[in-house]
Write a protein that holds these residues in place. Structure first.
Motif, mmCIF file in Angstrom:
data_model
loop_
_atom_site.group_PDB
_atom_site.id
_atom_site.type_symbol
_atom_site.label_atom_id
_atom_site.label_comp_id
_atom_site.label_asym_id
_atom_site.label_seq_id
_atom_site.Cartn_x
_atom_site.Cartn_y
_atom_site.Cartn_z
ATOM 1 N N GLN A 1 0.828 -1.205 0.000
ATOM 2 C CA GLN A 1 0.000 0.000 0.000
ATOM 3 C C GLN A 1 0.865 1.258 0.000
ATOM 4 O O GLN A 1 0.585 2.221 -0.732
ATOM 5 C CB GLN A 1 -0.909 -0.012 1.228
ATOM 6 C CG GLN A 1 -1.975 -1.093 1.207
ATOM 7 C CD GLN A 1 -2.651 -1.266 2.556
ATOM 8 O OE1 GLN A 1 -2.477 -0.454 3.463
ATOM 9 N NE2 GLN A 1 -3.405 -2.357 2.702
ATOM 10 N N CYS B 1 -4.155 10.053 0.660
ATOM 11 C CA CYS B 1 -2.901 9.510 1.174
ATOM 12 C C CYS B 1 -2.658 9.968 2.599
ATOM 13 O O CYS B 1 -2.267 9.173 3.460
ATOM 14 C CB CYS B 1 -1.738 9.929 0.266
ATOM 15 S SG CYS B 1 -0.126 9.308 0.826
ATOM 16 N N HIS B 2 -2.912 11.245 2.872
ATOM 17 C CA HIS B 2 -2.758 11.747 4.246
ATOM 18 C C HIS B 2 -3.690 11.001 5.197
ATOM 19 O O HIS B 2 -3.315 10.687 6.333
ATOM 20 C CB HIS B 2 -3.039 13.245 4.293
ATOM 21 C CG HIS B 2 -1.969 14.078 3.658
ATOM 22 N ND1 HIS B 2 -0.633 13.928 3.938
ATOM 23 C CD2 HIS B 2 -2.042 15.072 2.731
ATOM 24 C CE1 HIS B 2 0.081 14.786 3.231
ATOM 25 N NE2 HIS B 2 -0.751 15.489 2.475
ATOM 26 N N TRP C 1 -4.784 7.940 4.816
ATOM 27 C CA TRP C 1 -4.232 6.592 4.988
ATOM 28 C C TRP C 1 -3.100 6.601 6.009
ATOM 29 O O TRP C 1 -3.008 5.709 6.864
ATOM 30 C CB TRP C 1 -3.748 6.075 3.634
ATOM 31 C CG TRP C 1 -3.111 4.716 3.695
ATOM 32 C CD1 TRP C 1 -3.739 3.508 3.722
ATOM 33 C CD2 TRP C 1 -1.704 4.431 3.748
ATOM 34 N NE1 TRP C 1 -2.829 2.485 3.783
ATOM 35 C CE2 TRP C 1 -1.563 3.022 3.804
ATOM 36 C CE3 TRP C 1 -0.566 5.222 3.741
ATOM 37 C CZ2 TRP C 1 -0.326 2.395 3.858
ATOM 38 C CZ3 TRP C 1 0.675 4.603 3.794
ATOM 39 C CH2 TRP C 1 0.793 3.212 3.857
ATOM 40 N N TRP D 1 5.850 4.532 5.528
ATOM 41 C CA TRP D 1 6.119 5.758 4.761
ATOM 42 C C TRP D 1 7.473 6.346 5.130
ATOM 43 O O TRP D 1 8.226 6.810 4.260
ATOM 44 C CB TRP D 1 5.011 6.775 5.001
ATOM 45 C CG TRP D 1 5.060 7.934 4.052
ATOM 46 C CD1 TRP D 1 5.632 9.148 4.254
ATOM 47 C CD2 TRP D 1 4.548 7.957 2.718
ATOM 48 N NE1 TRP D 1 5.496 9.934 3.149
ATOM 49 C CE2 TRP D 1 4.828 9.231 2.184
ATOM 50 C CE3 TRP D 1 3.866 7.030 1.931
ATOM 51 C CZ2 TRP D 1 4.455 9.598 0.895
ATOM 52 C CZ3 TRP D 1 3.485 7.394 0.653
ATOM 53 C CH2 TRP D 1 3.782 8.662 0.147
ATOM 54 N N HIS E 1 1.341 2.416 9.033
ATOM 55 C CA HIS E 1 1.360 3.139 7.754
ATOM 56 C C HIS E 1 2.436 4.209 7.773
ATOM 57 O O HIS E 1 3.179 4.392 6.801
ATOM 58 C CB HIS E 1 -0.002 3.776 7.487
ATOM 59 C CG HIS E 1 -1.114 2.786 7.328
ATOM 60 N ND1 HIS E 1 -2.426 3.168 7.099
ATOM 61 C CD2 HIS E 1 -1.117 1.424 7.380
ATOM 62 C CE1 HIS E 1 -3.183 2.079 7.006
ATOM 63 N NE2 HIS E 1 -2.412 1.014 7.184
ATOM 64 N N GLU F 1 -6.409 12.827 -4.224
ATOM 65 C CA GLU F 1 -5.562 11.671 -3.940
ATOM 66 C C GLU F 1 -4.539 11.986 -2.864
ATOM 67 O O GLU F 1 -4.212 11.136 -2.025
ATOM 68 C CB GLU F 1 -4.875 11.211 -5.224
ATOM 69 C CG GLU F 1 -5.829 10.528 -6.202
ATOM 70 C CD GLU F 1 -5.168 10.220 -7.529
ATOM 71 O OE1 GLU F 1 -5.285 9.076 -7.982
ATOM 72 O OE2 GLU F 1 -4.533 11.128 -8.099
ATOM 73 N N ARG F 2 -4.004 13.205 -2.875
ATOM 74 C CA ARG F 2 -3.051 13.577 -1.825
ATOM 75 C C ARG F 2 -3.737 13.585 -0.459
ATOM 76 O O ARG F 2 -3.160 13.147 0.539
ATOM 77 C CB ARG F 2 -2.432 14.938 -2.137
ATOM 78 C CG ARG F 2 -1.394 14.888 -3.263
ATOM 79 C CD ARG F 2 -0.630 16.186 -3.369
ATOM 80 N NE ARG F 2 -1.452 17.241 -3.935
ATOM 81 C CZ ARG F 2 -1.582 17.492 -5.219
ATOM 82 N NH1 ARG F 2 -0.944 16.728 -6.100
ATOM 83 N NH2 ARG F 2 -2.346 18.472 -5.657
ATOM 84 N N TRP G 1 0.975 4.220 -2.925
ATOM 85 C CA TRP G 1 0.790 5.649 -2.677
ATOM 86 C C TRP G 1 2.023 6.454 -3.086
ATOM 87 O O TRP G 1 1.928 7.519 -3.680
ATOM 88 C CB TRP G 1 0.492 5.894 -1.186
ATOM 89 C CG TRP G 1 -0.940 5.657 -0.800
ATOM 90 C CD1 TRP G 1 -1.398 4.734 0.088
ATOM 91 C CD2 TRP G 1 -2.085 6.352 -1.289
ATOM 92 N NE1 TRP G 1 -2.771 4.810 0.187
ATOM 93 C CE2 TRP G 1 -3.214 5.799 -0.639
ATOM 94 C CE3 TRP G 1 -2.274 7.392 -2.198
ATOM 95 C CZ2 TRP G 1 -4.520 6.246 -0.879
ATOM 96 C CZ3 TRP G 1 -3.573 7.848 -2.450
ATOM 97 C CH2 TRP G 1 -4.666 7.273 -1.799
ATOM 98 N N TRP G 2 3.194 5.925 -2.754
ATOM 99 C CA TRP G 2 4.427 6.670 -3.019
ATOM 100 C C TRP G 2 4.654 6.886 -4.510
ATOM 101 O O TRP G 2 4.951 7.994 -4.942
ATOM 102 C CB TRP G 2 5.603 5.914 -2.398
ATOM 103 C CG TRP G 2 6.892 6.660 -2.420
ATOM 104 C CD1 TRP G 2 7.294 7.663 -1.578
ATOM 105 C CD2 TRP G 2 7.976 6.455 -3.319
ATOM 106 N NE1 TRP G 2 8.549 8.079 -1.898
ATOM 107 C CE2 TRP G 2 8.998 7.372 -2.959
ATOM 108 C CE3 TRP G 2 8.193 5.585 -4.380
ATOM 109 C CZ2 TRP G 2 10.208 7.436 -3.643
ATOM 110 C CZ3 TRP G 2 9.400 5.651 -5.064
ATOM 111 C CH2 TRP G 2 10.386 6.568 -4.691
ATOM 112 N N LEU H 1 2.167 9.452 -5.981
ATOM 113 C CA LEU H 1 2.500 10.840 -5.690
ATOM 114 C C LEU H 1 3.767 11.277 -6.410
ATOM 115 O O LEU H 1 3.864 12.420 -6.871
ATOM 116 C CB LEU H 1 2.641 11.049 -4.182
ATOM 117 C CG LEU H 1 1.373 11.501 -3.446
ATOM 118 C CD1 LEU H 1 0.232 10.499 -3.636
ATOM 119 C CD2 LEU H 1 1.641 11.695 -1.951
#
Length: 318
Positions: free
Chosen positions: A14, A35-36, A38, A49, A45, A31-32, A18-19, A22
């Motif tokens: 996951q 992600c925040h 998540w 990250w 998580h 989407e940003r 996301w990485w 972005l």
């Protein structure tokens, strides 16, 4: 030993998705924000990250010109399939794939890892010391009396001593399991198999469906796939990487270049006309250009640096 356990594989996937989304430049504001959200859901998580951020420097060091070469290079089938699924989900292209070739997912999932050109020695438990070569990653299983290592990628040197109440050291290479009580040995994992060299003591190699193989000091075992185990003489000079050196003994030039390339970001291209030239000597491991140029007086070659990422070895003209 690391202060935090490695994230679970599902969280790793996951975080990667996301990485790369972005980093691709295709993500929108929604989407940003997702992600925040998540990241805020679970400390695991955020740990995943943080690990991505720490290893992302390798991906950022890969110039776009190398992306196509990275994409075309053969990769471990299992990893390639996983990453292509993730890249499809994330919408990332060739440049993203190149980043993963140089900052692979194994480092994110690892308890201990090294970047390209980095080496690291760690005492992970009483009587157990591990030295990681460049671009290596492993997981640790140290609960209770267990002393387990799962080598995900690269090469390690293991120094193991028996301890009262502790189980033998167990190293899983994905192609077999090495068991050791008191021994000093190195293991390298590749997509095709693994190589084990024993320098002190003795070890046992366990492989599914095959008889256990024993190896003592001075022996090397190569194994992988459905093939049997090849037994050779272990060369202690192979451990020169610990001191930042490489000892070549009648090596082919292309093999020497490949060995140096594992310690740097970028490529070393050797013209087929000179690839089979033989060489011997002791060379610096962390300066490929200096090591190759040291061969120019002895071999009919010319070494050219086109960029900091690209070294070219050609026949000398005239």
């Amino acid at each position: 030993m690391t202060s935090a356990a490695a994230p679970a594989d599902a969280v790793v996937r996951q975080a990667i998705a996301w990485w790369v989304r972005l980093q691709s430049g295709l993500a929108d504001g929604g989407e940003r924000e997702a992600c925040h959200a998540w990241l805020a859901q679970d400390p695991a998580h955020r740990e995943a990250w943080a690990r991505l951020e720490s290893i992302g420097r390798d991906a950022r060091r890969v110039p776009a010109a190398l992306a196509h070469a990275a994409l075309e290079s053969p990769a471990m089938p299992g990893r390639r399939a996983v990453l292509r699924n993730v890249l499809t989900l994330a919408g990332v292209g060739v440049a993203g794939w190149a980043g993963y070739r140089h900052a692979p997912w194994q480092r994110l999932a690892a308890d201990l890892s090294t970047g390209i050109g980095e080496r690291r020695a760690v005492a992970v438990a009483d009587g157990l010391r591990i030295t990681l070569n460049s671009d290596s990653a492993l997981r640790l299983r140290l609960q209770g009396s267990a002393r387990g290592i799962h080598l995900l990628r690269g090469e390690i040197l293991v120094s193991a001593q028996p301890r009262p109440g502790a189980a033998p050291v167990r190293v899983d290479t994905g192609h077999g399991v090495v068991l050791a009580g008191s021994a000093r040995f190195d293991v390298r994992r590749t997509p095709q198999g693994a190589r084990l060299g024993v320098y002190e003591g003795s070890v046992a190699l366990l492989r599914d469906g095959q008889a256990t193989q024993a190896a003592g000091a001075g022996e090397r075992l190569s194994y992988g796939g459905l093939d049997g185990v090849e037994r050779q003489v272990a060369d202690p000079d192979r451990l020169a990487w610990i001191d930042g050196l490489v000892v070549a003994k009648d090596w082919r030039l292309d093999h020497f270049a490949d060995h140096l390339a594992r310690q740097r970001v970028g490529v070393i291209r050797v013209d087929p006309a000179v690839a089979g030239l033989r060489l011997s000597g002791v060379f610096p491991l962390d300066d490929a250009e200096r090591a190759l140029k040291a061969l120019e007086p002895a071999l009919p070659i010319t070494v050219t640096r086109h960029t900091r990422y690209w070294l070219q070895v050609d026949p000398r003209m005239g």
